[in-house]
Scaffold this active site. Structure first.
Site, PDB file in Angstrom:
ATOM      1  N   GLU A  59       8.422 -10.693  35.678  1.00 33.85           N
ATOM      2  CA  GLU A  59       8.325 -11.840  36.837  1.00 33.85           C
ATOM      3  C   GLU A  59       8.455 -11.141  37.980  1.00 33.85           C
ATOM      4  OE1 GLU A  59      10.252 -15.729  35.801  1.00 33.85           O
ATOM      5  OE2 GLU A  59      11.157 -14.353  34.328  1.00 33.85           O
ATOM      6  N   LYS A  66       4.935   2.518  59.556  1.00 33.67           N
ATOM      7  CA  LYS A  66       5.547   3.367  58.472  1.00 33.67           C
ATOM      8  C   LYS A  66       6.354   2.292  57.598  1.00 33.67           C
ATOM      9  CE  LYS A  66       5.857   6.731  61.646  1.00 33.67           C
ATOM     10  NZ  LYS A  66       4.863   6.051  62.565  1.00 33.67           N
ATOM     11  N   THR A  78     -10.960 -17.149  27.046  1.00 29.05           N
ATOM     12  CA  THR A  78     -11.541 -17.237  28.307  1.00 29.05           C
ATOM     13  C   THR A  78     -11.453 -18.807  28.771  1.00 29.05           C
ATOM     14  OG1 THR A  78     -13.562 -18.268  27.181  1.00 29.05           O
ATOM     15  CG2 THR A  78     -13.733 -16.039  27.594  1.00 29.05           C
ATOM     16  N   HIS A  79     -10.914 -18.865  29.907  1.00 35.18           N
ATOM     17  CA  HIS A  79     -10.332 -20.191  30.279  1.00 35.18           C
ATOM     18  C   HIS A  79      -9.181 -20.531  29.797  1.00 35.18           C
ATOM     19  CE1 HIS A  79     -14.642 -20.957  32.018  1.00 35.18           C
ATOM     20  NE2 HIS A  79     -14.911 -20.331  31.001  1.00 35.18           N
ATOM     21  N   TYR A 105      -3.398   6.914  70.896  1.00 32.26           N
ATOM     22  CA  TYR A 105      -2.405   6.425  70.222  1.00 32.26           C
ATOM     23  C   TYR A 105      -1.667   5.104  71.029  1.00 32.26           C
ATOM     24  CZ  TYR A 105       2.493   6.215  68.902  1.00 32.26           C
ATOM     25  OH  TYR A 105       3.704   5.806  68.291  1.00 32.26           O
ATOM     26  N   LYS A 127      18.930 -18.617  26.482  1.00 27.71           N
ATOM     27  CA  LYS A 127      17.724 -17.993  27.328  1.00 27.71           C
ATOM     28  C   LYS A 127      17.682 -16.435  27.129  1.00 27.71           C
ATOM     29  CE  LYS A 127      15.682 -20.178  30.319  1.00 27.71           C
ATOM     30  NZ  LYS A 127      14.404 -20.406  30.513  1.00 27.71           N
ATOM     31  N   ASN A 166       2.382  12.319  69.277  1.00 31.45           N
ATOM     32  CA  ASN A 166       1.115  11.793  68.715  1.00 31.45           C
ATOM     33  C   ASN A 166       0.394  12.503  67.495  1.00 31.45           C
ATOM     34  OD1 ASN A 166       1.710   9.903  70.615  1.00 31.45           O
ATOM     35  ND2 ASN A 166       0.213  10.423  71.887  1.00 31.45           N
ATOM     36  N   SER A 200      20.576 -16.637  31.166  1.00 30.24           N
ATOM     37  CA  SER A 200      20.637 -17.827  32.121  1.00 30.24           C
ATOM     38  C   SER A 200      22.342 -17.836  32.130  1.00 30.24           C
ATOM     39  CB  SER A 200      20.065 -18.852  31.446  1.00 30.24           C
ATOM     40  OG  SER A 200      20.570 -20.290  32.116  1.00 30.24           O
TER      41      SER A 200
HETATM   42  N1  ARG Z   1       7.777   7.479  66.408  1.00 29.58           N
HETATM   43  C1  ARG Z   1       6.438   7.402  66.919  1.00 29.58           C
HETATM   44  C2  ARG Z   1       5.759   6.674  65.975  1.00 29.58           C
HETATM   45  O1  ARG Z   1       6.048   6.605  64.988  1.00 29.58           O
HETATM   46  C3  ARG Z   1       6.302   8.804  67.312  1.00 29.58           C
HETATM   47  C4  ARG Z   1       4.806   9.093  68.110  1.00 29.58           C
HETATM   48  C5  ARG Z   1       5.366   8.734  69.484  1.00 29.58           C
HETATM   49  N2  ARG Z   1       4.519   8.806  70.653  1.00 29.58           N
HETATM   50  C6  ARG Z   1       4.606   8.415  71.802  1.00 29.58           C
HETATM   51  N3  ARG Z   1       3.798   8.674  72.374  1.00 29.58           N
HETATM   52  N4  ARG Z   1       5.635   7.482  72.106  1.00 29.58           N
HETATM   53  O2  ARG Z   1       4.420   6.549  66.183  1.00 29.58           O
END
Ligand code: ARG
Length: 477
Positions: A306, A341, A165-166, A333, A299, A120, A293
């Protein structure tokens, strides 16, 4: 049973004594993060080495164990870097994969690394270390984009386009001035990143699972080893163990700042797309940023801006995702946090690629000054200048505004610009209009007149360019 030399091969074996049935493949896949969090490997090893050095310094592990950990981690580092490392889904995440391999290599010393630590506080530390490095790279890319904009702004300080503007023609502005508006935005983005980096760069390690640890850890030593220090060089440490392992504010703050940077890119993209359309014809983008295109041979489409505009949507989505991820979590946690992630990684990837490409794309803009100036002549862009002229002759601004509205109406009926009305005709709108009126009715006269701080006069544009260059040269790295 696990052999002493080989602590665990499978994740379930890391805590197997309590468990009486194996995890199904589906649950393994569902709960594992290794195939995306392996990108944290450098931060993970760096954090582990700092932790191990501190454990040895405090006499919690022996010098010999510390030595073995260092040697083993050097091998792991090399294996990962060279692509030989075998990542195992069974070992759930980057942390367990690296620790298991270390233990395979060095035996018991590897098993002692996790003393006084939990995944954690480990994962929170890794993400912070990794993000700190990415923030620094993004800062450099923002500088590149700003420099590219400054170069084209400098070349085009005297080029006139209609300011809107606008999306209605308002007043003439310098194209350089227009581009400098984006330099302001990107400079604020860099400022924001620099500011939030302080809160990213704090050490959670030592919080252990949630409550701290009974070992005599020296958290300051770890913080300093990892460069987690404040402006005064003091160790920067998360001060509450519960908050340390559960806080993801830093990721949200970063993603919010990244979202704003993408919003700025998106606004610029929208203008580039408009300007490149046949109706505007103000600029051309280099072919390498466009596509054709498959059906319409004539084109040339501005695909890169974009896409950047489109990718802004996904970064906005990541911000919403992260905020929503946190809103219902009790301390401390929770496994929910593993979901921080992918949005964070994708935000970093998207922003970095986009900034990189824009630093080049901006340099490949061909400016078409005639088309810009022609457009500026179309919408009575100097009407305000005529009103200002009358104010200088003593009229109240509201009265002058009314006089000019009549003049514009007549000019529209005749299909001419204000500057094309003969003096005698202009004088019918107000007797104080004299021959010098034509100076203020010209686009260039209008531009040069706005010579106050932050105004569009080319002299101001050049001052701003010099200021930005100085600022970028002095920017903290
Ligand atoms: N892979 C976990 C995460 O990204 C790591 C921490 C996991 N901790 C636990 N008590 N399961 O958060």
């Amino acid at each position: 049973m696990t052999s002493p030399a080989n602590q665990f091969d499978k994740k379930s074996e890391a805590w197997s004594a309590l468990f009486s049935e194996p995890m199904s493949d589906l649950v393994k896949r569902y709960t594992s993060s290794v195939f995306f969090d392996k990108r944290l490997w450098q931060a993970d090893i760096t954090g582990s080495l700092a932790h191990a050095a501190m454990l040895a310094h405090q006499g919690i592990i022996s010098a010999a164990d510390h030595q073995s950990i260092q040697t083993g981690m050097a091998t792991v580092w090399h294996e990962i870097e060279s692509g030989q490392f075998e990542w195992k889904l069974d070992l759930e995440d980057v942390h367990l994969n690296i620790e298991a391999r270390l233990t395979q290599l060095v035996g018991d010393a590897g098993k002692r690394l996790h003393t006084g630590r939990s995944r954690n506080d480990q994962v929170a530390t890794d993400v912070r270390l990794w993000l700190r490095g990415e923030i620094d790279l993004i800062g450099e890319l923002l500088t590149d984009v700003q420099n590219a904009l400054l170069a084209i702004a400098e070349k085009n300080a005297e080029v006139i386009l209609p300011g809107f503007t606008h999306l209605q023609v308002a007043q003439p502005v310098s194209f350089g001035h227009h581009l400098l508006a984006y330099v302001e935005m990107f400079s604020r983005d860099a400022e924001r990143l620099h500011d939030l980096r302080v809160r990213v760069n704090r050490l959670p390690l030592g919080a252990a699972a949630l409550a701290g640890t009974s070992y005599p850890l020296d958290r300051e030593m770890v913080a300093k080893t990892l460069g987690m220090v404040d402006a005064q060089g003091q160790a920067a440490i998360c001060q509450n163990s519960l908050d340390a392992v559960s806080d993801r504010d830093f990721a949200i703050e970063f993603t919010a700042a990244a979202t704003l940077a993408m919003v700025h890119i998106s606004r610029l993209s929208e203008e580039l797309i408009l300007w490149m359309s046949q109706s505007f014809g103000f600029i051309d983008l280099a072919d390498r940023f466009c596509t054709g295109s498959s059906i319409m041979p004539q084109k040339k489409n501005p695909d890169v801006p974009e896409l950047a505009r489109g990718k802004t949507g996904r970064v906005v989505g990541h911000l919403m995702g992260l905020i929503t991820l946190m809103k219902g979590q009790p301390l401390a946690y929770n496994k929910d946090n593993q979901e921080d992630k992918e949005p964070l990684f994708d935000t970093v990837d998207t922003l970095k690629d986009t900034l990189r490409i824009f630093a080049e794309l901006v340099g490949g803009i061909t400016v078409k000054p005639e088309a810009m100036e022609r457009a500026a002549r179309k919408g009575y862009a100097t009407a305000t200048d005529l009103a200002d002229y009358l104010v200088k002759k003593g009229l109240a601004f509201r009265d002058a505004h009314e006089v000019v509205a009549h003049a514009v109406k007549t000019a529209i009926q005749k299909g001419v610009d204000l500057s094309e009305l003969p003096l005698a005709e202009l004088q019918q709108f107000h007797p104080q209009i004299e021959a010098d009126v034509f100076d203020c009715l010209s686009l260039r006269g209008s531009l040069n007149a706005r010579n106050t701080l932050g105004g569009t006069a080319p002299a101001q544009v050049r001052l701003q360019i010099a200021r930005h260059r100085l600022r970028l040269a002095q920017a903290p790295s």
